[in-house]
Design an enzyme around this catalytic site. Structure first.
Site, mmCIF file in Angstrom:
data_model
loop_
_atom_site.group_PDB
_atom_site.id
_atom_site.type_symbol
_atom_site.label_atom_id
_atom_site.label_comp_id
_atom_site.label_asym_id
_atom_site.label_seq_id
_atom_site.Cartn_x
_atom_site.Cartn_y
_atom_site.Cartn_z
ATOM 1 N N ASP A 173 -22.966 -8.773 -40.396
ATOM 2 C CA ASP A 173 -24.319 -8.423 -40.823
ATOM 3 C C ASP A 173 -24.339 -6.973 -41.319
ATOM 4 O OD1 ASP A 173 -27.383 -8.216 -40.675
ATOM 5 O OD2 ASP A 173 -27.045 -10.227 -39.876
ATOM 6 N N HIS A 210 -31.248 -5.024 -40.087
ATOM 7 C CA HIS A 210 -31.254 -6.474 -39.927
ATOM 8 C C HIS A 210 -30.325 -6.945 -38.817
ATOM 9 C CE1 HIS A 210 -30.309 -10.698 -41.117
ATOM 10 N NE2 HIS A 210 -31.545 -10.714 -41.567
ATOM 11 N N SER A 421 -32.667 -16.294 -41.089
ATOM 12 C CA SER A 421 -31.841 -15.277 -40.434
ATOM 13 C C SER A 421 -32.189 -15.156 -38.964
ATOM 14 C CB SER A 421 -32.062 -13.907 -41.082
ATOM 15 O OG SER A 421 -31.236 -13.719 -42.184
#
Length: 597
Positions: A173, A210, A421
């Protein structure tokens, strides 16, 4: 049957003459695909026209690379997959003396190199070269409704004492920031390893914001939330004692490339025994450009799967995308289009403690996959407005401060996001619990058990509204929510051990009968071949619930010409037809969208 043989059989079952070659793009102004499958990611450009030939080696070029190769000059970074891994000297002496080799990807027998476009044809003529693709951009798949009751996590926690202890989860990520919720009882960080694969940036902190959010949904303890800390709820992950291996592949804007992702997967495999890495979470992806059998990222995730690591991938956030005329179908991204991995779609809990009113999020990407027509996603989990860890000062934090979740007094330590996600790490956390319970489970057994025990109580239709008041009508079928809704308690209570491989089945079109059927080369339960257990569902002219099973020739759609449950057959021609279609890019779901109501 091995995964490779099963994959070949799946491909052979397809009517290749009916398959289109999907090519998806992005606006020229964008430097790469956006973060979180949720930036302007609903971008689709189907290129079905003939591509130029290069001395009979056209089959070795991906369609998007062929398009670039038609130009006379310039440089391009490519991933070259070989039949046998070459030495660096052989590349320079026998192929391209001027090639700049950037990295070696031994896991998939490939090399990333910078070459002149004019020399691509020569490279393709090498009999040792299997396939050549550009080093494509990838993006994240990206606020908290309570999900614990929806997936029966609270029931499982009360019945079992599993928390992921001893299991390593690799998060590929944007990095993972230090956060108190990722510390163990002694105060030490459970992020046991960090590495950056971002070109020119060796720092491992989460500059985008994120990966930290994803990490919290997998393994956050919730120690800094709850009423004692001024919060109305406790924001803990599914497996709050897992060890986290942070492999950063996305920069401060959420952009990365295929080669960076492949290198991270390769490193996860290399570190597997050191940190007991049993799960890889990939809340990222990009459009499908070719069959998964040729896609380099798909080949990399299969290598991890074959090494004994369960790979969990976000489906994508393009379910609202009508740019191809498919009503959001055929929008699954890569590597979620690989039949081995667990591909996860997103649902919304409606803010209630019961799952009977839950619904699939309209932005959740739908199958079948382009080119290979695989039935995806494999299952769904809550992903709408989930609260997890805030990476202070990150791009998402600075840009969307309205999503900060603050205590009654003090600074916010949590953040709200929506998307597949967010659904993906819930499944990764569930996998960690399953592997703590039974470390001998294979990736195929984990996938099969999750799909068999998934809850299948959705209604046939639902409607939702985004934050701007736009209405979305959805029809439920196997291409919308796969085997059903993640049920952690049911998965932990199940003791079935599937035999064979758990590759996702294929949808096959019969042009004579005008029907689409499921071809299953997958799991065998007790001698009876079924796809998703005895409570699976079959779609003909209407939805059939109950004890039906999907066998080798079950009809997904009836003999009518209506394919997607709508009055238009345009979507059908995109997925199975041979019509040349060109459409304009279209935004589907952006980072700033606050999920839907």
């Amino acid at each position: 049957m091995s995964l490779k043989n099963a994959a070949k059989k799946l491909m052979n079952n397809n009517d290749r003459s009916q398959i289109t070659c999907g090519r998806e793009g992005r606006p020229p102004s964008s430097p790469g695909l956006s973060a979180a499958w949720g930036r302007v990611v609903g971008l689709a450009l189907l290129m079905l026209s003939a591509m130029p030939s290069y001395a009979g080696s056209t089959a070795k070029f991906s369609a998007d690379l062929q398009h670039r190769a038609a130009g006379a000059g310039g440089m391009v970074t490519v991933i070259v997959q070989y039949r046998q891994m070459p030495t660096e000297s052989s590349i320079r002496t026998t192929q391209l003396g001027g090639a700049a080799i950037k990295s070696k990807l031994h896991t998939i027998r490939a090399v990333t190199m910078r070459v002149p476009v004019s020399m691509l044809a020569k490279l393709a003529q090498d009999p040792n070269v299997a396939y050549i693709t550009p080093d494509r951009p990838v993006s994240l798949t990206a606020t908290n409704e309570d999900y614990t009751t929806a997936v029966e996590a609270d029931v499982a926690a009360a019945q079992f004492a599993f928390d992921g202890t001893g299991v390593g989860v690799a998060i590929i990520d944007s990095g993972v920031a230090d956060h108190g919720d990722l510390h163990d009882s002694s105060g030490a960080s459970r992020v046991v390893y960090s590495q950056s694969f971002v070109a020119g940036d060796t720092t491992t902190s989460d500059k985008f914001g994120h990966g930290t959010h994803v990490a919290g949904l997998i393994g956050g303890t919730g120690a800094n939330s709850g009423t004692a800390n001024g919060y109305l709820a406790k924001y803990a992950g599914v497996a709050p004692n897992v060890n986290i291996i942070s492999l950063r592949v996305l920069d401060s804007n959420g952009f990365g490339t295929d080669s960076q992702v492949i290198a991270a997967i390769q490193q996860a495999i290399a570190l597997q025994s050191t940190y007991n890495i049993r799960v890889i979470n990939m809340s990222l992806g990009r459009p499908v450009y070719e069959s998964y059998t040729l896609d380099p990222v798909c080949q990399a995730v299969e290598s991890a799967w074959q090494a004994g690591i369960v790979v969990v991938v976000a489906a994508g956030n393009r379910g609202r995308d009508k740019s191809m005329g498919t009503h959001g179908f055929a929008t699954i991204g890569a590597p979620g289009n690989d039949p081995a991995v667990i591909t996860v779609g997103a649902s919304r809990t409606m803010g209630t403690a019961t799952r009977v009113d839950d619904a699939v999020a309209s932005y959740s990407s739908k199958g079948p996959t382009l080119v290979d027509h695989l039935v995806k996603p494999d299952l769904v989990a809550p992903g709408n407005r989930l609260v997890s860890l805030r990476a202070a000062g990150s791009t998402l934090d600075r840009t969307y401060s309205q999503f900060d979740v603050a205590p009654l007094v003090g600074t916010a330590k949590y953040f709200r996001l929506s998307g597949t996600s967010m659904a993906t790490p819930l499944v990764s956390g569930a996998v960690a619990l399953m592997l703590q319970q039974n470390p001998s489970l294979t990736p195929d057994q984990v996938k099969a058990r999750l799909m068999k025990t998934a809850w299948k109580g959705f209604n046939q239709y639902t409607q939702s509204w985004d934050e701007y008041g736009n209405n979305y009508a959805n029809q439920y079928d196997i291409f919308t929510y796969g085997a059903g809704y993640l049920d952690i308690d049911a998965a932990l209570n199940n003791t079935d051990l599937a035999t064979g491989v758990a590759v996702s089945p294929t949808a096959v079109y019969d042009p004579i009968a005008g029907t689409v059927s499921i071809v299953n080369t997958s799991v065998v339960w007790g001698g009876t071949s079924v796809v998703w257990g005895a409570t699976s569902v079959v779609w003909g002219n209407s939805v059939v619930w109950g004890a039906n099973t999907i066998t080798s020739n079950s009809v997904v759609w009836g003999s009518t010409s209506v394919v997607w449950g709508a009055t238009s057959v345009s979507g059908f021609s995109v997925v199975w037809g041979s019509t040349s279609t060109t459409v304009s890019p279209m935004a589907a779901f952006s980072d700033g969208d606050d999920g839907e109501n």
